[in-house]
Design a protein around this motif. Sequence first.
Motif, mmCIF file in Angstrom:
data_model
loop_
_atom_site.group_PDB
_atom_site.id
_atom_site.type_symbol
_atom_site.label_atom_id
_atom_site.label_comp_id
_atom_site.label_asym_id
_atom_site.label_seq_id
_atom_site.Cartn_x
_atom_site.Cartn_y
_atom_site.Cartn_z
ATOM 1 N N ASP A 63 0.864 -1.175 0.000
ATOM 2 C CA ASP A 63 0.000 0.000 0.000
ATOM 3 C C ASP A 63 0.903 1.229 0.000
ATOM 4 O O ASP A 63 1.557 1.538 0.986
ATOM 5 C CB ASP A 63 -0.898 -0.012 1.240
ATOM 6 N N HIS A 64 0.953 1.912 -1.147
ATOM 7 C CA HIS A 64 1.830 3.075 -1.330
ATOM 8 C C HIS A 64 3.286 2.698 -1.057
ATOM 9 O O HIS A 64 4.039 3.444 -0.432
ATOM 10 C CB HIS A 64 1.391 4.223 -0.413
ATOM 11 N N GLY A 65 3.665 1.502 -1.486
ATOM 12 C CA GLY A 65 5.047 1.076 -1.361
ATOM 13 C C GLY A 65 5.409 0.494 -0.012
ATOM 14 O O GLY A 65 6.551 0.100 0.203
ATOM 15 N N VAL A 66 4.453 0.421 0.919
ATOM 16 C CA VAL A 66 4.701 -0.134 2.243
ATOM 17 C C VAL A 66 4.097 -1.527 2.318
ATOM 18 O O VAL A 66 2.900 -1.705 2.055
ATOM 19 C CB VAL A 66 4.090 0.758 3.353
ATOM 20 N N ARG A 67 4.919 -2.506 2.668
ATOM 21 C CA ARG A 67 4.444 -3.883 2.725
ATOM 22 C C ARG A 67 3.562 -4.087 3.959
ATOM 23 O O ARG A 67 3.926 -3.717 5.068
ATOM 24 C CB ARG A 67 5.628 -4.855 2.780
ATOM 25 N N GLN A 68 2.380 -4.689 3.764
ATOM 26 C CA GLN A 68 1.479 -4.984 4.860
ATOM 27 C C GLN A 68 1.751 -6.406 5.366
ATOM 28 O O GLN A 68 1.926 -7.322 4.581
ATOM 29 C CB GLN A 68 0.022 -4.877 4.412
ATOM 30 N N MET A 69 1.768 -6.586 6.685
ATOM 31 C CA MET A 69 2.025 -7.902 7.258
ATOM 32 C C MET A 69 0.772 -8.770 7.186
ATOM 33 O O MET A 69 -0.316 -8.348 7.556
ATOM 34 C CB MET A 69 2.483 -7.782 8.712
ATOM 35 N N MET A 70 0.928 -9.997 6.690
ATOM 36 C CA MET A 70 -0.159 -10.977 6.605
ATOM 37 C C MET A 70 0.182 -12.111 7.561
ATOM 38 O O MET A 70 1.063 -12.915 7.284
ATOM 39 C CB MET A 70 -0.317 -11.486 5.174
ATOM 40 N N TYR A 71 -0.488 -12.171 8.699
ATOM 41 C CA TYR A 71 -0.129 -13.144 9.716
ATOM 42 C C TYR A 71 -0.621 -14.542 9.343
ATOM 43 O O TYR A 71 -1.732 -14.721 8.863
ATOM 44 C CB TYR A 71 -0.703 -12.734 11.069
ATOM 45 N N CYS A 72 0.230 -15.515 9.590
ATOM 46 C CA CYS A 72 -0.073 -16.914 9.271
ATOM 47 C C CYS A 72 0.701 -17.782 10.262
ATOM 48 O O CYS A 72 1.700 -18.399 9.913
ATOM 49 C CB CYS A 72 0.319 -17.239 7.836
ATOM 50 N N ILE A 73 0.265 -17.774 11.528
ATOM 51 C CA ILE A 73 1.041 -18.400 12.587
ATOM 52 C C ILE A 73 0.745 -19.886 12.706
ATOM 53 O O ILE A 73 1.638 -20.693 12.916
ATOM 54 C CB ILE A 73 0.778 -17.682 13.924
ATOM 55 N N THR A 74 -0.512 -20.293 12.616
ATOM 56 C CA THR A 74 -0.847 -21.702 12.780
ATOM 57 C C THR A 74 -0.356 -22.518 11.601
ATOM 58 O O THR A 74 -0.398 -22.070 10.454
ATOM 59 C CB THR A 74 -2.363 -21.887 12.919
ATOM 60 N N GLY A 75 0.116 -23.718 11.866
ATOM 61 C CA GLY A 75 0.677 -24.561 10.819
ATOM 62 C C GLY A 75 -0.312 -25.576 10.290
ATOM 63 O O GLY A 75 -1.420 -25.723 10.796
ATOM 64 N N PRO A 76 0.079 -26.317 9.261
ATOM 65 C CA PRO A 76 -0.794 -27.327 8.677
ATOM 66 C C PRO A 76 -0.871 -28.558 9.565
ATOM 67 O O PRO A 76 -0.031 -28.759 10.447
ATOM 68 C CB PRO A 76 -0.093 -27.642 7.349
ATOM 69 N N PRO A 77 -1.870 -29.429 9.358
ATOM 70 C CA PRO A 77 -1.939 -30.667 10.128
ATOM 71 C C PRO A 77 -0.726 -31.554 9.875
ATOM 72 O O PRO A 77 -0.139 -31.540 8.781
ATOM 73 C CB PRO A 77 -3.225 -31.332 9.612
ATOM 74 N N ASP A 78 -0.343 -32.302 10.899
ATOM 75 C CA ASP A 78 0.721 -33.309 10.816
ATOM 76 C C ASP A 78 2.103 -32.722 10.543
ATOM 77 O O ASP A 78 2.979 -33.412 10.008
ATOM 78 C CB ASP A 78 0.387 -34.367 9.752
ATOM 79 N N ARG A 79 2.339 -31.482 10.940
ATOM 80 C CA ARG A 79 3.689 -30.944 10.812
ATOM 81 C C ARG A 79 4.580 -31.599 11.869
ATOM 82 O O ARG A 79 4.115 -32.038 12.921
ATOM 83 C CB ARG A 79 3.701 -29.432 10.951
ATOM 84 N N ILE A 80 5.869 -31.659 11.580
ATOM 85 C CA ILE A 80 6.819 -32.395 12.419
ATOM 86 C C ILE A 80 7.680 -31.403 13.180
ATOM 87 O O ILE A 80 8.315 -30.522 12.581
ATOM 88 C CB ILE A 80 7.701 -33.317 11.556
ATOM 89 N N GLY A 81 7.714 -31.532 14.496
ATOM 90 C CA GLY A 81 8.522 -30.656 15.324
ATOM 91 C C GLY A 81 9.820 -31.324 15.737
ATOM 92 O O GLY A 81 9.825 -32.497 16.127
ATOM 93 N N ILE A 82 10.932 -30.601 15.652
ATOM 94 C CA ILE A 82 12.236 -31.102 16.094
ATOM 95 C C ILE A 82 12.950 -29.995 16.863
ATOM 96 O O ILE A 82 12.591 -28.817 16.765
ATOM 97 C CB ILE A 82 13.121 -31.574 14.916
ATOM 98 N N ALA A 83 13.970 -30.376 17.631
ATOM 99 C CA ALA A 83 14.783 -29.387 18.330
ATOM 100 C C ALA A 83 15.606 -28.590 17.317
ATOM 101 O O ALA A 83 16.094 -29.154 16.324
ATOM 102 C CB ALA A 83 15.708 -30.084 19.326
#
Length: 340
Positions: A63-83
């Motif tokens: 918007d007028h050259g300024v990037r707007q933040m699009m939040y997307c924090i939650t992940g998809p099902p069955d994602r794999i977590g590691i240290a």
Amino acid sequence: MVVFSCASCGAVLTARVARVALPDHSGQKYGHDLLPGLLEPGTYVVDPGDGRARAPLTPEPEDHGVRQMMYCITGPPDRIGIAPGDVRGTVFIPDRLGGCCCGWDGQYGPNLACARCGCPVATRVDDCGFWQVVWLEPDAVRPVAVAGPVQRVMDWTELPSTPPVDPLGFWSPQWEAAIAVALAHLVVVSGGRRVSVPEGLVAETFRRTIDSLLPPGPPERHLVLAGPGLSTPITDLALVPKHPQTGEVWPCDAETVVPLAADVWTYLAFDDDRRLMPAARGMPAAVRRDDPPALLPHTLFRPDGRAFFNALERLTAVRQPWLRRIHDSMKDRPYLAPFA
């Protein structure tokens, strides 16, 4: 043991890891300080998600050259977590390294790419208030079995223990999440009837929420602690440990069981006595008198409202009208009493 490799080019992306149960605090947002790692090195978890489809990541509009933040924090099902220390062969994606304060929170989607082919493969989360973890995208990686030592499954008598209060006198975030998840199960199996709980720390952490969510009146169901090392008679509801590696729930003869994270259950059941000294009869009285008393918390116990809501949402019984009313009342207000 497995390693995870890039689904596009086959490059190895992790060290050897063995699967363990998903911690109750895996999706927790807590305070404003830096939290430690979610998982022990050499382990991984699979998060089933909340059952809701996540919208695909889209370029951020300007918007007028300024990037707007699009939040997307939650992940998809069955994602794999590691240290984080178990990651191999990845590079950061500069355009997706946004965060709230001291690190990255994953709000822009995957921020790690395969170093060989450049495909986005994972999201590193290490901002303040988040448990530090790397989430592998389920469609971007593949598990590959490898040779290695067989994971030893701890016996029920070896369950870990976590104190309820930290050195500064605040309630443990692990306790706030674990009790919240157990409360969701307890509310469901109560059938909408009042439940009594044992006096002491169980009452301090459970009773306030039960009194708020269940109808008033004399108790019709009764919750007792049950599990390895206890011989309490059980006739109705049993609060039992959930194995930290396998996720298995302690088997017993109770009519209904309510699972609780093993490290919290152990402290509730034994007040950590058997961790103080490896003896069959606990700590000798002459030694106990010199042990400092347990720290007292600054505030009333408040279970994690978001953890309660997410656990309740995953239980199919929430379709019942009386549970749906609780669910809908919390949907946009998970931090009101008794969770605040």
